[in-house]
Design a protein around this motif. Structure first.
Motif, PDB file in Angstrom:
ATOM      1  N   ILE A 288     105.530 -88.850   0.086  1.00 34.20           N
ATOM      2  CA  ILE A 288     106.211 -89.959  -0.569  1.00 34.20           C
ATOM      3  C   ILE A 288     105.918 -89.908  -2.065  1.00 34.20           C
ATOM      4  O   ILE A 288     104.757 -89.898  -2.483  1.00 34.20           O
ATOM      5  N   ASP A 289     106.975 -89.835  -2.852  1.00 38.37           N
ATOM      6  CA  ASP A 289     106.836 -89.854  -4.308  1.00 38.37           C
ATOM      7  C   ASP A 289     106.908 -91.294  -4.780  1.00 38.37           C
ATOM      8  O   ASP A 289     107.770 -92.072  -4.355  1.00 38.37           O
ATOM      9  N   CYS A 290     106.001 -91.649  -5.668  1.00 37.93           N
ATOM     10  CA  CYS A 290     105.891 -93.019  -6.164  1.00 37.93           C
ATOM     11  C   CYS A 290     105.756 -92.981  -7.683  1.00 37.93           C
ATOM     12  O   CYS A 290     105.227 -92.019  -8.246  1.00 37.93           O
ATOM     13  N   ARG A 291     106.231 -94.034  -8.321  1.00 36.30           N
ATOM     14  CA  ARG A 291     106.130 -94.085  -9.775  1.00 36.30           C
ATOM     15  C   ARG A 291     105.842 -95.514 -10.213  1.00 36.30           C
ATOM     16  O   ARG A 291     106.318 -96.474  -9.604  1.00 36.30           O
ATOM     17  N   ALA A 292     105.062 -95.636 -11.271  1.00 39.01           N
ATOM     18  CA  ALA A 292     104.659 -96.956 -11.758  1.00 39.01           C
ATOM     19  C   ALA A 292     105.622 -97.461 -12.825  1.00 39.01           C
ATOM     20  O   ALA A 292     106.231 -96.678 -13.564  1.00 39.01           O
ATOM     21  N   ASN A 293     105.749 -98.778 -12.888  1.00 39.06           N
ATOM     22  CA  ASN A 293     106.491 -99.381 -13.993  1.00 39.06           C
ATOM     23  C   ASN A 293     105.562 -99.537 -15.194  1.00 39.06           C
ATOM     24  O   ASN A 293     104.415 -99.061 -15.169  1.00 39.06           O
ATOM     25  N   ASN A 294     106.026-100.211 -16.240  1.00 38.50           N
ATOM     26  CA  ASN A 294     105.194-100.309 -17.444  1.00 38.50           C
ATOM     27  C   ASN A 294     104.005-101.255 -17.278  1.00 38.50           C
ATOM     28  O   ASN A 294     103.178-101.385 -18.179  1.00 38.50           O
ATOM     29  N   HIS A 295     103.904-101.910 -16.122  1.00 39.51           N
ATOM     30  CA  HIS A 295     102.727-102.737 -15.820  1.00 39.51           C
ATOM     31  C   HIS A 295     101.741-102.007 -14.919  1.00 39.51           C
ATOM     32  O   HIS A 295     100.692-102.558 -14.565  1.00 39.51           O
ATOM     33  N   GLY A 296     102.084-100.778 -14.517  1.00 40.21           N
ATOM     34  CA  GLY A 296     101.196-100.002 -13.673  1.00 40.21           C
ATOM     35  C   GLY A 296     101.350-100.248 -12.189  1.00 40.21           C
ATOM     36  O   GLY A 296     100.558 -99.755 -11.377  1.00 40.21           O
ATOM     37  N   ASP A 297     102.392-101.012 -11.802  1.00 45.08           N
ATOM     38  CA  ASP A 297     102.653-101.268 -10.387  1.00 45.08           C
ATOM     39  C   ASP A 297     103.531-100.159  -9.825  1.00 45.08           C
ATOM     40  O   ASP A 297     104.567 -99.828 -10.401  1.00 45.08           O
ATOM     41  N   TYR A 298     103.138 -99.607  -8.679  1.00 42.61           N
ATOM     42  CA  TYR A 298     103.838 -98.456  -8.117  1.00 42.61           C
ATOM     43  C   TYR A 298     104.977 -98.855  -7.191  1.00 42.61           C
ATOM     44  O   TYR A 298     104.879 -99.813  -6.425  1.00 42.61           O
ATOM     45  N   PHE A 299     106.048 -98.057  -7.254  1.00 40.73           N
ATOM     46  CA  PHE A 299     107.218 -98.206  -6.401  1.00 40.73           C
ATOM     47  C   PHE A 299     107.434 -96.889  -5.668  1.00 40.73           C
ATOM     48  O   PHE A 299     107.273 -95.813  -6.253  1.00 40.73           O
ATOM     49  N   LEU A 300     107.813 -96.949  -4.397  1.00 40.52           N
ATOM     50  CA  LEU A 300     108.153 -95.753  -3.636  1.00 40.52           C
ATOM     51  C   LEU A 300     109.591 -95.379  -3.963  1.00 40.52           C
ATOM     52  O   LEU A 300     110.478 -96.229  -3.882  1.00 40.52           O
ATOM     53  N   PHE A 301     109.836 -94.122  -4.354  1.00 42.83           N
ATOM     54  CA  PHE A 301     111.207 -93.771  -4.711  1.00 42.83           C
ATOM     55  C   PHE A 301     111.782 -92.579  -3.952  1.00 42.83           C
ATOM     56  O   PHE A 301     112.976 -92.340  -3.998  1.00 42.83           O
ATOM     57  N   ASP A 302     110.949 -91.846  -3.232  1.00 41.37           N
ATOM     58  CA  ASP A 302     111.496 -90.709  -2.480  1.00 41.37           C
ATOM     59  C   ASP A 302     110.588 -90.401  -1.301  1.00 41.37           C
ATOM     60  O   ASP A 302     109.415 -90.073  -1.477  1.00 41.37           O
ATOM     61  N   LEU A 303     111.131 -90.510  -0.109  1.00 38.23           N
ATOM     62  CA  LEU A 303     110.386 -90.226   1.105  1.00 38.23           C
ATOM     63  C   LEU A 303     110.901 -88.899   1.669  1.00 38.23           C
ATOM     64  O   LEU A 303     112.068 -88.795   2.032  1.00 38.23           O
ATOM     65  N   ASN A 304     110.028 -87.909   1.700  1.00 37.88           N
ATOM     66  CA  ASN A 304     110.401 -86.556   2.116  1.00 37.88           C
ATOM     67  C   ASN A 304     109.886 -86.300   3.528  1.00 37.88           C
ATOM     68  O   ASN A 304     108.680 -86.226   3.746  1.00 37.88           O
ATOM     69  N   MET A 305     110.821 -86.154   4.474  1.00 39.38           N
ATOM     70  CA  MET A 305     110.440 -85.974   5.878  1.00 39.38           C
ATOM     71  C   MET A 305     109.882 -84.587   6.179  1.00 39.38           C
ATOM     72  O   MET A 305     109.266 -84.376   7.223  1.00 39.38           O
ATOM     73  N   LYS A 306     110.116 -83.636   5.280  1.00 39.32           N
ATOM     74  CA  LYS A 306     109.586 -82.289   5.482  1.00 39.32           C
ATOM     75  C   LYS A 306     108.907 -81.803   4.210  1.00 39.32           C
ATOM     76  O   LYS A 306     109.504 -81.089   3.406  1.00 39.32           O
ATOM     77  N   PRO A 307     107.667 -82.212   3.987  1.00 34.48           N
ATOM     78  CA  PRO A 307     106.980 -81.745   2.777  1.00 34.48           C
ATOM     79  C   PRO A 307     106.757 -80.248   2.804  1.00 34.48           C
ATOM     80  O   PRO A 307     106.656 -79.638   3.873  1.00 34.48           O
ATOM     81  N   ASN A 308     106.714 -79.668   1.629  1.00 41.23           N
ATOM     82  CA  ASN A 308     106.470 -78.232   1.522  1.00 41.23           C
ATOM     83  C   ASN A 308     105.085 -77.901   2.055  1.00 41.23           C
ATOM     84  O   ASN A 308     104.133 -78.638   1.808  1.00 41.23           O
ATOM     85  N   MET A 309     104.951 -76.799   2.775  1.00 42.22           N
ATOM     86  CA  MET A 309     103.661 -76.383   3.327  1.00 42.22           C
ATOM     87  C   MET A 309     103.304 -74.970   2.883  1.00 42.22           C
ATOM     88  O   MET A 309     102.666 -74.218   3.614  1.00 42.22           O
ATOM     89  N   THR A 310     103.726 -74.605   1.693  1.00 45.28           N
ATOM     90  CA  THR A 310     103.354 -73.295   1.165  1.00 45.28           C
ATOM     91  C   THR A 310     101.851 -73.229   0.935  1.00 45.28           C
ATOM     92  O   THR A 310     101.169 -74.242   0.816  1.00 45.28           O
ATOM     93  N   GLY A 311     101.349 -72.003   0.855  1.00 46.78           N
ATOM     94  CA  GLY A 311      99.921 -71.824   0.604  1.00 46.78           C
ATOM     95  C   GLY A 311      99.593 -70.392   0.241  1.00 46.78           C
ATOM     96  O   GLY A 311     100.415 -69.487   0.406  1.00 46.78           O
ATOM     97  N   PRO A 312      98.372 -70.182  -0.257  1.00 41.82           N
ATOM     98  CA  PRO A 312      97.966 -68.873  -0.777  1.00 41.82           C
ATOM     99  C   PRO A 312      97.479 -67.925   0.308  1.00 41.82           C
ATOM    100  O   PRO A 312      96.348 -67.426   0.266  1.00 41.82           O
ATOM    101  N   SER A 313      98.331 -67.641   1.291  1.00 34.84           N
ATOM    102  CA  SER A 313      97.896 -66.817   2.417  1.00 34.84           C
ATOM    103  C   SER A 313      98.093 -65.328   2.183  1.00 34.84           C
ATOM    104  O   SER A 313      97.543 -64.509   2.918  1.00 34.84           O
TER     105      SER A 313
END
Length: 358
Positions: A288-313
């Motif tokens: 879930i990507d979240c961003r704060a307003n100018n008062h520092g309060d966070y809002f959820l703006f993007d919910l990703n059902m399949k997050p990336n799972m890349t790695g240094p294998s």
């Protein structure tokens, strides 16, 4: 011992209500190969299309998410299918839900609903989870649309992928230009999602499903979703975090400091993310990507059902830590620890989740 096969996306998902979710080049075969290789290196049994897969060939490690691909994986002995692909209602995997096998990933019908940013954010709003102000604009009313959001405005596909197709419009003229671009190439469908731009800090939060986990050599049982430490995003381009296929997240992302992680604002947004994950009945990690307003309060703006799972294998993938892996390292997990803990949450389908194999 479980034998795991990893699926990748072999074709575009169907258009839904005029909206198209784009296909990533390679269909997540890169992260699928990362997962398979890392597990195999650590003595987890992996089923692969090739007997001796090449470290440099992603497709040697993963099966296409087609009827033929899944049959091939099962024929080779797989009893766990890792759904490292884009899911949707009536995806072919549902035809295998009556088999005596386990799955890692989300329920396809749930993804079908929640991949729609507008639908999901309205669900969050109705449940008093803070999200930015939003509007929908369709190609049909491109010359006659109304806004109740002040500029600057973020423009994004309804069924997008990461930050692909996302841009910032500072005025009506810029917005019209970006809308015309999105609708003219028909890559994302006939509707676009626009939302209030928040000027504060951006964080990404991975939410894990309930279940049993191994942390610091102790088994911990979570009876509801829980969060990994928040990751701070920086070095934005025109107000938008660049797509990780262009810029590796290790170059623009960092776990928050201990003081930041213990702040009331972050703990509050954690609670919102946990509530959101519970509403959509997650079976695997979401981001879930979240961003704060100018008062520092966070809002959820993007919910990703399949997050990336890349790695240094693999040697040529050493800079490919995902946002979730960066967060996992903060609690002492390396890549294989993260993957094994996800693997421990494998589930079996119930009849309501899909049909029967034909």
């Amino acid at each position: 011992m479980k034998k795991i096969a990893i699926l990748y996306q072999a074709k575009l998902p169907p258009i839904k209500d005029g909206i198209q979710k784009p296909l990533k080049l390679g269909g997540y075969s890169d992260s699928g190969a990362d997962i398979a290789c890392e597990l195999k290196k650590n003595n987890v049994q992996i089923v692969t299309p090739k007997i001796n897969p090449d470290l440099n060939n992603d497709f040697d490690w993963v099966f296409p998410d087609t009827k033929e691909g899944i049959h091939d994986a099962l024929k080779k002995g797989a009893d766990v299918i890792w759904l490292n692909t884009i899911l949707y209602k009536n995806h072919i995997i549902e035809k295998f839900f009556d088999r005596d096998i386990q799955f890692i990933g989300q329920i396809p019908s749930q993804v079908d609903i929640n991949d729609d940013k507008y639908v999901t954010n309205e669900l969050l709003r109705k449940n008093k989870i803070p999200i930015p102000n939003t509007n929908l604009i369709s190609a049909e009313n491109l010359t006659d649309y109304t806004l109740d959001i002040d500029f600057p405005i973020v423009v994004k596909p309804i069924r997008g992928r990461g930050s692909q197709g996302v841009s910032l419009a500072k005025n009506r003229k810029e917005l019209d230009k970006k809308l015309n671009e999105l609708f003219s190439n028909k890559k994302y469908g006939n509707k676009v999602y626009v939302e209030q731009f928040l000027s504060g800090q951006e964080v990404t939060i991975t939410v894990m499903p309930s279940g049993n986990y191994l942390i610091d050599n102790q088994e911990i049982v979570f009876d509801k979703p829980w969060t990994l430490p928040a990751i701070k995003r920086f070095n934005h381009k025109n107000g938008i975090a660049p797509y990780n296929g262009t810029v590796a997240v290790m170059k623009n992302s960092l776990v928050l400091t201990d003081n930041e992680l213990n702040s009331k604002k972050i703990k509050k947004v954690y609670s919102h993310c946990i509530k959101a994950a519970g509403l959509i009945n997650i079976k695997a990690p979401i981001r879930i990507d979240c961003r704060a307003n100018n008062h520092g309060d966070y809002f959820l703006f993007d919910l990703n059902m399949k997050p990336n799972m890349t790695g240094p294998s693999r040697p040529h993938r050493e800079n490919q830590d995902s946002l979730t892996l960066l967060a996992a390292k903060k609690i002492g997990w390396n890549y294989v620890d993260l993957l094994k803990n996800i693997l421990n949450q494998a589930w079996k389908a119930s009849p309501k989740h899909g049909g029967k194999e034909s």
